[in-house]
Design an enzyme around this catalytic site. Structure first.
Site, PDB file in Angstrom:
ATOM      1  CB  SER A   1       4.954  -4.669  24.680  1.00 43.67           C
ATOM      2  OG  SER A   1       6.087  -3.828  24.775  1.00 43.67           O
TER       3      SER A   1
ATOM      4  CG  ASP B   1      11.266 -10.350  24.765  1.00 45.13           C
ATOM      5  OD1 ASP B   1      11.740  -9.317  25.296  1.00 45.13           O
ATOM      6  OD2 ASP B   1      10.139 -10.383  24.245  1.00 45.13           O
TER       7      ASP B   1
ATOM      8  CG  HIS C   1       8.887  -7.006  25.934  1.00 41.73           C
ATOM      9  ND1 HIS C   1       9.005  -7.710  24.761  1.00 41.73           N
ATOM     10  CD2 HIS C   1       8.245  -5.857  25.631  1.00 41.73           C
ATOM     11  CE1 HIS C   1       8.447  -7.019  23.777  1.00 41.73           C
ATOM     12  NE2 HIS C   1       7.981  -5.893  24.269  1.00 41.73           N
TER      13      HIS C   1
END
Ligand SMILES: *[C@@H]1O[C@H](CO)[C@@H](O)[C@H](O)[C@H]1NC(C)=O
Ligand SMILES: *[C@@H]1O[C@H](CO)[C@@H](O)[C@H](O)[C@H]1NC(C)=O
Ligand SMILES: *[C@@H]1O[C@H](CO)[C@@H](O)[C@H](O)[C@H]1NC(C)=O
Length: 372
Positions: free
Chosen positions: A39, A342, A345
């Site tokens: 990610s 968040d 990340h």
């Protein structure tokens, strides 16, 4: 009276950025970028494959700061890979799984998938660690996608040699999730430390496999300082002040864990450089490039580096039962003053700072080719 100068600055900016773009595309050292990872680099593969484990990524506020809509990036805007594409005058990397959407792949492709691991899923199945697994598209799966795509990127042997010699390969960041899944399932630090060599071996193995395929410029990132991560600060919250670094509020033992992974990775890359002296294998020090803003936030324009910009209530604005984008979550009003987006990340602002440290130095070793 002052001259009516207001039309000039915008015109100047337009002309100037045009000149710079021309200059970059004429002399950029790389003509394509390929990216493997999780990610921290995914520009849409996880979203396209159906983000069952993390559906919030399909909605705002993901993409809020830069794109204005969700793109599948686990951030409010651009990530390290996007800033690289911009710096080297290349288009933003299309996600590999978007092949049916008419993207052009010749200037690079992104194989990274949010939630991906360096080790194959079988490793986690054998240890009952798949409860929180986001995806089965581990590093070796991503490599097989590249190998399937390669015949369409270049044709003759000479053609491929030329094309791949001018391409930059990002081998990660990857490996962070191998540890995340294990920490979230409650394994001890000692248990997890025991499989760091396997994770590093998988990353080094992927690097070799790409070199055998013709890659010559490879950037292999280490892990971020997880002791400064909102997720870990929440998960391992303790009233015992001894466990925190008084200079920055990060958890010392977890940062030690990241450093351990990074030291093994650097040693593995050193061996690879001996085995493949014709290849340029660059270690990207994500830890160092990020640690500087965890350590001196205001110097980089940050006001809050340990709490999430977007999330629920809790000591670090992170709450597993109200994740960013979910019911009860809120978004900070100035995301550019936060490093964490968040809870898991980073923000575009943090990724920009890291990318700058890699491209301009000193966090790439040996240094990257200058963009122009
Ligand atoms: C696997 O882990 C789950 C929790 O994630 C637990 O409920 C289950 O008992 C475990 N199974 C085995 C065989 O250890
Ligand atoms: C991974 O593959 C297994 C077996 O094919 C499947 O049951 C599981 O749903 C997959 N997991 C994810 C997250 O896609
Ligand atoms: C996390 O969110 C839940 C549900 O919104 C709430 O009940 C709980 O108190 C929150 N936890 C913290 C530590 O704020």
């Amino acid at each position: 009276m002052a001259m009516p100068s207001s039309p000039f600055p915008p015109l100047f900016i337009i002309f100037c950025s045009f000149c710079i773009l021309q200059g970059v595309s004429a002399s950029s050292p790389y003509t394509a970028i390929f990216s493997f990872g999780d990610s921290l680099a995914d520009t849409g593969n996880f979203l396209i494959s159906g983000p069952r484990a993390f559906p919030f990524i399909a909605r705002l506020p993901y993409g809020l700061t830069y794109f204005g809509h969700p793109t599948g990036r686990c951030s409010d805007g651009r990530m390290i890979i996007d800033f690289f594409a911009e710096a080297y005058g290349l288009p933003k990397l299309p996600p590999y799984l978007s092949s049916s959407q008419g993207w052009i792949y010749s200037k690079g492709v992104n194989f990274a998938v949010a939630g991906a691991t360096a080790l194959d899923v079988a490793f986690f199945q054998e240890r009952n660690l798949t409860a929180r697994l986001w995806t089965n598209s581990s590093l070796s799966v991503q490599l097989s996608w590249f190998e399937q795509l390669k015949p369409s990127l270049c044709h003759t042997t000479q053609d491929c040699t030329d094309y791949l010699s001018k391409s930059l390969f990002f081998v990660g960041e990857i490996g962070g999730n191998d540890y995340n899944y294990a920490f979230l399932q409650g394994l001890s630090m000692a248990q997890i430390q025991a499989f760091v060599p396997r994770v590093v071996e998988a990353i080094a193995g992927a690097t070799s496999r790409l070199i055998e395929q013709g890659a010559l410029n490879l950037l292999v990132p280490g892990n971020l300082p997880i002791g400064c991560s909102t997720l870990y600060l929440t998960l391992f919250y303790t009233p015992n002040k001894e466990e925190y670094d008084p200079r920055n509020g990060c958890l010392k033992a977890l940062n030690g864990f990241s450093k351990y992974h990074n030291s093994l990775l650097k040693a593995a890359l050193k061996k690879l450089r001996q085995k493949y002296p014709h290849a340029k294998i660059i270690y990207a020090d994500y830890y160092g490039a990020a640690f500087k803003f965890f350590h001196s936030p205001s110097h980089f324009g940050f006001k809050n580096v340990l709490s999430a910009c977007c999330g629920g209530t809790g000591p670090y604005n992170f709450n597993g039962s109200s994740l960013c984008g979910g019911p009860g979550s809120t978004v900070c009003s100035e995301p550019w003053t936060f490093a964490n987006w968040d809870g898991i990340h980073l923000t575009e602002a943090a990724y920009r700072t890291i990318a700058k440290g890699l491209i301009e130095g000193p966090y790439s070793s040996p240094p990257l080719a200058s963009p122009h």
